[in-house]
Design a protein around this motif. Structure first.
Motif, PDB file in Angstrom:
ATOM      1  N   SER A  51       0.842  -1.194   0.000  1.00 41.78           N
ATOM      2  CA  SER A  51       0.000   0.000   0.000  1.00 41.78           C
ATOM      3  C   SER A  51       0.874   1.239   0.000  1.00 41.78           C
ATOM      4  CB  SER A  51      -0.913  -0.008   1.227  1.00 41.78           C
ATOM      5  OG  SER A  51      -1.586   1.216   1.350  1.00 41.78           O
ATOM      6  N   SER A  52       0.441   2.268  -0.737  1.00 43.28           N
ATOM      7  CA  SER A  52       1.236   3.497  -0.819  1.00 43.28           C
ATOM      8  C   SER A  52       1.390   4.169   0.533  1.00 43.28           C
ATOM      9  CB  SER A  52       0.595   4.466  -1.817  1.00 43.28           C
ATOM     10  OG  SER A  52      -0.715   4.790  -1.403  1.00 43.28           O
ATOM     11  N   ASP A  53       0.488   3.864   1.466  1.00 42.04           N
ATOM     12  CA  ASP A  53       0.588   4.480   2.794  1.00 42.04           C
ATOM     13  C   ASP A  53       0.857   3.426   3.858  1.00 42.04           C
ATOM     14  OD1 ASP A  53      -1.793   3.201   2.617  1.00 42.04           O
ATOM     15  OD2 ASP A  53      -3.008   4.821   3.447  1.00 42.04           O
ATOM     16  N   HIS A  54       1.636   2.375   3.456  1.00 42.90           N
ATOM     17  CA  HIS A  54       1.842   1.278   4.410  1.00 42.90           C
ATOM     18  C   HIS A  54       2.626   1.727   5.641  1.00 42.90           C
ATOM     19  CE1 HIS A  54       5.550   1.208   2.008  1.00 42.90           C
ATOM     20  NE2 HIS A  54       6.129   0.647   3.054  1.00 42.90           N
ATOM     21  N   VAL A  55       3.493   2.720   5.482  1.00 45.58           N
ATOM     22  CA  VAL A  55       4.237   3.216   6.646  1.00 45.58           C
ATOM     23  C   VAL A  55       3.307   3.989   7.564  1.00 45.58           C
ATOM     24  CG1 VAL A  55       6.112   4.710   7.385  1.00 45.58           C
ATOM     25  CG2 VAL A  55       6.390   3.273   5.354  1.00 45.58           C
ATOM     26  N   GLU A  56       2.504   4.871   6.959  1.00 42.18           N
ATOM     27  CA  GLU A  56       1.606   5.697   7.755  1.00 42.18           C
ATOM     28  C   GLU A  56       0.500   4.891   8.414  1.00 42.18           C
ATOM     29  OE1 GLU A  56       2.613   6.275   4.770  1.00 42.18           O
ATOM     30  OE2 GLU A  56       3.650   8.202   4.762  1.00 42.18           O
ATOM     31  N   LYS A  57       0.193   3.698   7.856  1.00 42.85           N
ATOM     32  CA  LYS A  57      -0.889   2.890   8.420  1.00 42.85           C
ATOM     33  C   LYS A  57      -0.379   1.915   9.481  1.00 42.85           C
ATOM     34  CE  LYS A  57      -4.061   1.213   5.695  1.00 42.85           C
ATOM     35  NZ  LYS A  57      -4.727   0.562   4.561  1.00 42.85           N
ATOM     36  N   SER A  58       0.859   2.058   9.912  1.00 39.94           N
ATOM     37  CA  SER A  58       1.398   1.158  10.921  1.00 39.94           C
ATOM     38  C   SER A  58       0.663   1.362  12.243  1.00 39.94           C
ATOM     39  CB  SER A  58       2.892   1.438  11.116  1.00 39.94           C
ATOM     40  OG  SER A  58       3.069   2.721  11.676  1.00 39.94           O
ATOM     41  N   PRO A  59       0.625   0.333  13.097  1.00 35.93           N
ATOM     42  CA  PRO A  59      -0.045   0.476  14.404  1.00 35.93           C
ATOM     43  C   PRO A  59       0.527   1.631  15.222  1.00 35.93           C
ATOM     44  CG  PRO A  59       0.412  -1.830  13.939  1.00 35.93           C
ATOM     45  CD  PRO A  59       1.086  -1.050  12.867  1.00 35.93           C
ATOM     46  N   GLN A  60       1.833   1.800  15.193  1.00 35.57           N
ATOM     47  CA  GLN A  60       2.444   2.893  15.959  1.00 35.57           C
ATOM     48  C   GLN A  60       1.916   4.246  15.463  1.00 35.57           C
ATOM     49  OE1 GLN A  60       6.711   2.953  15.822  1.00 35.57           O
ATOM     50  NE2 GLN A  60       6.888   4.875  16.943  1.00 35.57           N
ATOM     51  N   SER A  61       1.821   4.385  14.149  1.00 31.31           N
ATOM     52  CA  SER A  61       1.306   5.635  13.589  1.00 31.31           C
ATOM     53  C   SER A  61      -0.139   5.873  14.013  1.00 31.31           C
ATOM     54  CB  SER A  61       1.408   5.592  12.061  1.00 31.31           C
ATOM     55  OG  SER A  61       0.711   6.655  11.479  1.00 31.31           O
ATOM     56  N   LEU A  62      -0.935   4.805  14.016  1.00 30.39           N
ATOM     57  CA  LEU A  62      -2.337   4.932  14.422  1.00 30.39           C
ATOM     58  C   LEU A  62      -2.438   5.412  15.869  1.00 30.39           C
ATOM     59  CD1 LEU A  62      -5.373   4.457  13.953  1.00 30.39           C
ATOM     60  CD2 LEU A  62      -4.995   2.071  14.619  1.00 30.39           C
ATOM     61  N   LEU A  63      -1.669   4.800  16.760  1.00 27.90           N
ATOM     62  CA  LEU A  63      -1.710   5.193  18.169  1.00 27.90           C
ATOM     63  C   LEU A  63      -1.247   6.639  18.342  1.00 27.90           C
ATOM     64  CD1 LEU A  63      -0.262   1.969  19.878  1.00 27.90           C
ATOM     65  CD2 LEU A  63      -2.644   2.581  19.490  1.00 27.90           C
ATOM     66  N   GLN A  64      -0.212   7.022  17.613  1.00 29.85           N
ATOM     67  CA  GLN A  64       0.278   8.393  17.712  1.00 29.85           C
ATOM     68  C   GLN A  64      -0.773   9.393  17.248  1.00 29.85           C
ATOM     69  OE1 GLN A  64       3.811   8.065  15.336  1.00 29.85           O
ATOM     70  NE2 GLN A  64       5.157   7.759  17.103  1.00 29.85           N
ATOM     71  N   ASP A  65      -1.456   9.069  16.161  1.00 35.46           N
ATOM     72  CA  ASP A  65      -2.475   9.979  15.643  1.00 35.46           C
ATOM     73  C   ASP A  65      -3.637  10.128  16.615  1.00 35.46           C
ATOM     74  OD1 ASP A  65      -1.008  10.438  13.413  1.00 35.46           O
ATOM     75  OD2 ASP A  65      -2.166   9.146  12.078  1.00 35.46           O
ATOM     76  N   MET A  66      -4.061   9.016  17.232  1.00 36.79           N
ATOM     77  CA  MET A  66      -5.179   9.086  18.171  1.00 36.79           C
ATOM     78  C   MET A  66      -4.800   9.903  19.399  1.00 36.79           C
ATOM     79  SD  MET A  66      -6.730   5.218  17.846  1.00 36.79           S
ATOM     80  CE  MET A  66      -8.194   5.563  18.814  1.00 36.79           C
ATOM     81  N   LEU A  67      -3.543   9.769  19.845  1.00 33.77           N
ATOM     82  CA  LEU A  67      -3.097  10.552  20.994  1.00 33.77           C
ATOM     83  C   LEU A  67      -2.921  12.016  20.622  1.00 33.77           C
ATOM     84  CD1 LEU A  67      -0.524   8.068  22.559  1.00 33.77           C
ATOM     85  CD2 LEU A  67      -2.727   8.766  23.514  1.00 33.77           C
ATOM     86  N   ALA A  68      -2.467  12.267  19.399  1.00 34.77           N
ATOM     87  CA  ALA A  68      -2.294  13.646  18.961  1.00 34.77           C
ATOM     88  C   ALA A  68      -3.624  14.377  18.893  1.00 34.77           C
ATOM     89  CB  ALA A  68      -1.610  13.679  17.597  1.00 34.77           C
ATOM     90  N   THR A  69      -4.693  13.642  18.657  1.00 30.66           N
ATOM     91  CA  THR A  69      -6.016  14.254  18.574  1.00 30.66           C
ATOM     92  C   THR A  69      -6.382  14.956  19.875  1.00 30.66           C
ATOM     93  OG1 THR A  69      -6.701  12.531  17.028  1.00 30.66           O
ATOM     94  CG2 THR A  69      -8.452  13.791  18.093  1.00 30.66           C
ATOM     95  N   VAL A  70      -5.929  14.412  20.991  1.00 30.12           N
ATOM     96  CA  VAL A  70      -6.264  15.003  22.295  1.00 30.12           C
ATOM     97  C   VAL A  70      -5.083  15.743  22.903  1.00 30.12           C
ATOM     98  CG1 VAL A  70      -8.083  13.350  22.785  1.00 30.12           C
ATOM     99  CG2 VAL A  70      -5.732  12.795  23.422  1.00 30.12           C
ATOM    100  N   GLY A  71      -4.024  15.927  22.100  1.00 34.09           N
ATOM    101  CA  GLY A  71      -2.913  16.748  22.562  1.00 34.09           C
ATOM    102  C   GLY A  71      -1.946  16.052  23.478  1.00 34.09           C
ATOM    103  N   ILE A  72      -1.980  14.720  23.571  1.00 34.98           N
ATOM    104  CA  ILE A  72      -1.033  14.015  24.438  1.00 34.98           C
ATOM    105  C   ILE A  72       0.368  14.095  23.872  1.00 34.98           C
ATOM    106  CG2 ILE A  72      -0.437  11.774  25.440  1.00 34.98           C
ATOM    107  CD1 ILE A  72      -2.946  13.039  26.594  1.00 34.98           C
ATOM    108  N   LEU A  73       0.497  14.052  22.531  1.00 36.51           N
ATOM    109  CA  LEU A  73       1.795  14.148  21.885  1.00 36.51           C
ATOM    110  C   LEU A  73       2.017  15.562  21.384  1.00 36.51           C
ATOM    111  CD1 LEU A  73       1.888  10.911  19.717  1.00 36.51           C
ATOM    112  CD2 LEU A  73       3.041  11.313  21.869  1.00 36.51           C
ATOM    113  N   GLY A  74       3.261  15.929  21.246  1.00 34.19           N
ATOM    114  CA  GLY A  74       3.578  17.212  20.617  1.00 34.19           C
ATOM    115  C   GLY A  74       3.213  17.177  19.153  1.00 34.19           C
ATOM    116  N   GLU A  75       3.115  18.367  18.577  1.00 33.36           N
ATOM    117  CA  GLU A  75       2.661  18.470  17.191  1.00 33.36           C
ATOM    118  C   GLU A  75       3.552  17.689  16.245  1.00 33.36           C
ATOM    119  OE1 GLU A  75       1.826  21.917  13.806  1.00 33.36           O
ATOM    120  OE2 GLU A  75       2.317  22.450  15.873  1.00 33.36           O
ATOM    121  N   ASN A  76       4.858  17.725  16.474  1.00 33.36           N
ATOM    122  CA  ASN A  76       5.774  17.102  15.538  1.00 33.36           C
ATOM    123  C   ASN A  76       5.854  15.589  15.720  1.00 33.36           C
ATOM    124  OD1 ASN A  76       6.457  19.552  14.397  1.00 33.36           O
ATOM    125  ND2 ASN A  76       8.050  19.946  15.928  1.00 33.36           N
ATOM    126  N   GLU A  77       5.273  15.080  16.804  1.00 32.65           N
ATOM    127  CA  GLU A  77       5.351  13.642  17.036  1.00 32.65           C
ATOM    128  C   GLU A  77       4.231  12.882  16.338  1.00 32.65           C
ATOM    129  OE1 GLU A  77       6.651  12.425  21.179  1.00 32.65           O
ATOM    130  OE2 GLU A  77       5.959  14.460  21.531  1.00 32.65           O
TER     131      GLU A  77
END
Length: 783
Positions: free
Chosen positions: A753-779
């Motif tokens: 998949s063209s977005d196989h890196v972005e669809k990794s489990p780690q990326s998913l968890l980071q995105d969900m946490l970023a939604t509520v501001g747990i991670l910094g913007e660049n993370e």
């Protein structure tokens, strides 16, 4: 689980458990659930929970009285089911009373959250996941979940109600699998508790006076018998068939269509199937009875005379009448090709009923009874019944009928095609049914020409087709062109069809429609022109209507469309036609095949539509196969004598491919920004490399030409700079470049998949946490 994900999981579980936090959308929760499913399928759920106690804490948090998000609660119920699908993890969760508190009466069942359909759906799906082992069956029997599932069969949400019925089927099947040492007893009294409870409920529902309950029970049985054929189902049918047969004796028959579905799914009870078929035919029998002039009105089968109860059911309102007739026609259409359809099949009566329905909807019937006149008033102009009846009439073309009835069929089809009141969708279905009936017309042995009746009909049809090709409605023009393409492809080589078509204005109108303002129509006109030209049926440039004017050949017309049309559909259609012309050795192509291929590939390479470029690669593959002496898909009916290709050097064999710049086209496509194009090019080049590797001589394999400039240009192309052309390529250079390229590795990379890196489990968890501001913007790895 990856260490990186394990580090992120506690923070995510805390977010999910906190009702004050803004929650990720449903898509993220679905992806998260899919990830946990993948982990548990590959390893131990128990070990996962022990290594990540935050997961159990999240599930326990769902039990606290708080204002939880219904989406998170639904997700948690489904996640619990995923973990509890493994029996040791099920026991682990049972020890803490987590399962009964989530799925029993003490859980969401008694709270305000239960009013949300998503929670009820999550509860069902959670149980569906965990119901995989004996421990789960004991749990279901003890916690009262089965009774809740019974009630959810009548849920206001159709999705919940359907899922509840499917869960009952699953539990029943799981209960009857029995232990490893053998299946359970086939004696009904010895069945497991869950199975017995479900069957008792089905029996009670079948005895009910409420049609919804009967329908629910019938649907569960239909799914059970449709998916399971184990010996216990025979015992189940013997137990329940008297109750099912009793439904057929009621007046009126309750849940008639659900009953028919069940009896058609059970291959054993031939007598009951005949009864069910009689029930199914009653509405059409009423139609025939109400219109005495109907062809084939001699009755359907025994017991379908159309009693007063059915007439009353059919006629009280337009909605009831239309709904019942459409369901009946849809059932019969599905039943026709099945091996378990009733025998004898009342083909003539069904043909008569379909023709009569179409006449009633059109207003051309002349019923003499009050019921017939009322029926005519209800159905006049009803598009739903017209569409259903035309679909059914087309399906009936698989059988035969009395000649006078077939004449009626062609007459009513012509009536619909002529009528100015026919809607575009009705006209499309009328064209489809017409083609199917022409296909089924009697043929002389050894001759594929149209029979005299069909030919007479065709002569009446062509003026109607001419009129429809001039319709102000683009859908009608489009349907007419599709019909013409089908007809020409089937009978374009037959003298009678050719004579009738050439005597009409249809070929000229088709040519004019190449310039239609609607792109869909232009695309259909391109397909029709391709078919007409293949059969030599296009308007000749020397014909009287073109005297004094400049007339392009079909090839020039379609090349112009490929080069200039602003919409993708006509250009795609032109590429499909060109590929078929090359494959079939069309007269305009074989005159100078290389010039044709080179011109088409040059235009296709610059097209912005990826499907056009991909179809260009298909054309390139056909030319490659023809050039190298390996036709791709010859006609299965062609008698081709074995041909021994003369031996010639490989470089000489590849010269035509170089002259048409096929390799430049393929290499450019290899680095296309649209992945399907790049994949197709990669496959073509791998095929060519394999073909040339098996054909090259030892001397040719040792040649090592200078490929540095070509490889440098390809690297620039891969980087996105495709301005510089490759220029004239010699076969030896092409072969050397093919040998040096890692085409297998490129194919593997393209398969990801063209977005196989972005669809990794780690990326998913980071995105969900970023939604509520747990991670910094660049993370955050947002995509």
């Amino acid at each position: 689980m990856d260490p990186e994900c394990s580090q992120l999981l506690p923070a995510l579980c805390a977010v999910l458990a906190d009702p004050r936090q803004p929650m990720a959308d449903d898509t993220c929760l679905e992806k998260l659930l899919d990830w946990f499913k993948t982990i548990t399928e590959a390893g131990s759920s128990l070990l996962l929970l022990q290594e990540n106690p935050c997961l159990v804490e999240l599930l326990c948090h769902m039990l606290k009285p708080q204002d939880l998000s219904s989406r998170v609660l639904s997700f948690s119920l489904r996640l619990t089911g995923v973990f509890a699908a493994q029996e040791d993890c099920f026991q682990y969760l049972q020890q803490g009373e987590l399962l009964p508190r989530l799925f029993g009466e003490a859980g969401p069942l008694g709270g305000a959250a239960w009013t949300a359909p998503t929670v009820r759906s999550g509860w069902i799906q959670g149980l569906r996941s965990l119901a995989r082992h004996p421990s789960a069956l004991h749990f279901l029997a003890d916690c009262g979940a089965v009774d809740t599932i019974f009630s959810l069969q009548g849920d206001s949400s159709l999705f919940v109600a359907s899922a509840a019925g499917q869960l009952l089927v699953h539990i029943l099947g799981l209960s009857m699998q029995g232990p490893a040492d053998g299946p359970p007893s086939l004696q009904a009294g010895d069945w497991p508790a869950c199975a017995q409870k479900i069957v008792d409920h089905i029996e009670e529902s079948l005895r009910s006076a409420a049609t919804p309950q009967i329908t629910q029970a019938l649907n569960v049985l239909t799914t059970t018998f449709g998916h399971c054929h184990d010996p216990w189902t025979r015992v189940l049918w013997v137990r329940l068939s008297p109750l099912v047969a009793g439904l057929l004796e009621k007046d009126p028959v309750p849940a008639a269509h659900s009953l028919v579905d069940l009896l058609l799914s059970v291959a054993r009870p031939q007598a009951l199937r005949a009864q069910a078929f009689a029930v199914l035919l009653q509405p059409l029998a009423c139609v025939l009875k109400a219109t005495t002039q109907a062809p084939g009105a001699s009755g359907m089968v025994d017991g379908t005379a159309g009693d007063s109860v059915t007439v009353d059911t059919l006629l009280p309102s337009k909605a009831a009448c239309v709904g019942l007739l459409c369901r009946t026609l849809a059932h019969l259409e599905l039943l026709l090709p099945l091996p378990q359809r009733p025998c004898p099949w009342p083909q003539a009566s069904l043909l008569g009923a379909a023709v009569t329905l179409l006449q009633l909807c059109q207003g051309s019937a002349s019923p003499t009874s009050d019921a017939g006149r009322h029926l005519c008033a209800l159905l006049l102009g009803c598009v739903r019944v017209q569409r259903a009846a035309l679909d059914f009439l087309g399906t009936l073309s698989q059988g035969t009928g009395p000649p006078e009835l077939v004449t009626e069929v062609f007459a009513v089809l012509l009536e619909y095609l002529r009528s100015p009141d026919s809607s575009p969708t009705v006209l499309k279905k009328a064209f489809q049914a017409t083609f199917r009936w022409l296909l089924s017309s009697p043929k002389t042995p050894g001759c594929w020409d149209l029979d005299p009746q069909a030919l007479l009909f065709l002569r009446e049809l062509l003026p109607v087709l001419q009129k429809r090709l001039c319709s102000p409605c683009w859908e009608v023009r489009d349907s007419g062109l599709e019909f013409l393409t089908q007809m020409t492809g089937r009978w374009g080589g037959q003298a009678s069809f050719r004579h009738a078509l050439l005597a009409s204005e249809v070929p000229k109108l088709t040519e004019q429609l190449l310039r239609d303002p609607e792109s869909y129509v232009r695309a259909s006109a391109v397909a029709a022109t391709g078919q007409l030209s293949s059969q030599g049926l296009c308007v000749s440039p020397a014909s009287p209507e073109h005297l004094g004017g400049q007339q392009k050949s079909p090839l020039s017309e379609l090349l112009h469309i490929l080069s200039t049309d602003s919409e993708g559909f006509p250009r795609r259609a032109a590429m499909h036609v060109f590929t078929q012309w090359l494959r079939d050795s069309h007269a305009d192509v074989v005159g100078d095949t290389e010039e044709f291929v080179a011109g088409v590939l040059q235009v296709a390479s610059q097209d912005l539509d990826w499907e056009v470029r991909a179809q260009g690669l298909e054309l390139a593959l056909v030319f490659l196969e023809q050039t190298l002496g390996q036709p791709g898909s010859p006609c299965p009916y062609a008698v081709t004598p074995p041909v021994v290709a003369p031996a010639r050097p490989l470089a000489q064999a590849l010269q035509p491919l170089c002259r048409v710049r096929l390799f430049e086209f393929a290499f450019r496509a290899l680095f296309d920004c649209d992945r399907p194009v790049a994949q197709k090019s990669c496959d073509l080049l791998l095929f060519l490399r394999a073909k040339t590797a098996s054909s090259s001589s030892p001397q040719e394999a040792r040649i090592s030409p200078d490929v540095a400039s070509v490889e440098a240009a390809l690297q620039r192309w891969q980087a996105g700079d495709q301005a510089q052309p490759l220029g004239d390529l010699e076969p030896e250079v092409v072969l050397a470049v093919l040998r040096s390229m890692d085409l297998e590795g490129l194919r593997g990379a393209l398969a990801e998949s063209s977005d196989h890196v972005e669809k990794s489990p780690q990326s998913l968890l980071q995105d969900m946490l970023a939604t509520v501001g747990i991670l910094g913007e660049n993370e955050a790895d947002c995509y």
